[in-house]
Motif scaffolding. Sequence first.
Motif, mmCIF file in Angstrom:
data_model
loop_
_atom_site.group_PDB
_atom_site.id
_atom_site.type_symbol
_atom_site.label_atom_id
_atom_site.label_comp_id
_atom_site.label_asym_id
_atom_site.label_seq_id
_atom_site.Cartn_x
_atom_site.Cartn_y
_atom_site.Cartn_z
ATOM 1 N N TRP A 1 2.592 4.394 -12.632
ATOM 2 C CA TRP A 1 1.549 4.822 -11.944
ATOM 3 C C TRP A 1 0.734 5.707 -13.159
ATOM 4 O O TRP A 1 -0.486 5.640 -13.243
ATOM 5 C CB TRP A 1 1.687 5.335 -10.639
ATOM 6 N N LEU B 1 -1.044 3.591 -15.634
ATOM 7 C CA LEU B 1 -2.052 2.993 -15.312
ATOM 8 C C LEU B 1 -3.450 3.943 -15.355
ATOM 9 O O LEU B 1 -4.383 3.512 -15.536
ATOM 10 C CB LEU B 1 -1.764 2.486 -13.745
ATOM 11 N N LEU C 1 -1.331 -1.014 -9.236
ATOM 12 C CA LEU C 1 -0.011 -1.094 -9.794
ATOM 13 C C LEU C 1 0.866 -2.219 -9.237
ATOM 14 O O LEU C 1 1.108 -2.492 -8.232
ATOM 15 C CB LEU C 1 0.683 0.160 -9.495
#
Length: 57
Positions: free
Chosen positions: A52, A55, A24
Motif C-alpha cells: 500500500w 502504491l 491495491l
Amino acid sequence: MAHHLDPKIQVVRRLARKNGAHLLAADGMFAELAATAGPEYWAADGVLAAAWLRLLA
C-alpha cells in the motif's frame, strides 16, 4: 482465490478505474505469495502495508 469472489473483485476494479481511486490488487498479490508459503504467513508479515505504501508513493 475463491471463484465466488471474482465478480466482486471485478466490480471493485471497475469502480476504482471509474473514480480514479488507488487500488491495491491484493487478490493477485496474495495468490502469488501463497504459492511460496501459506497465506497465514504473509498476512501477518506486513506485506499489505508495504504494498500500500509503494502504491501511494
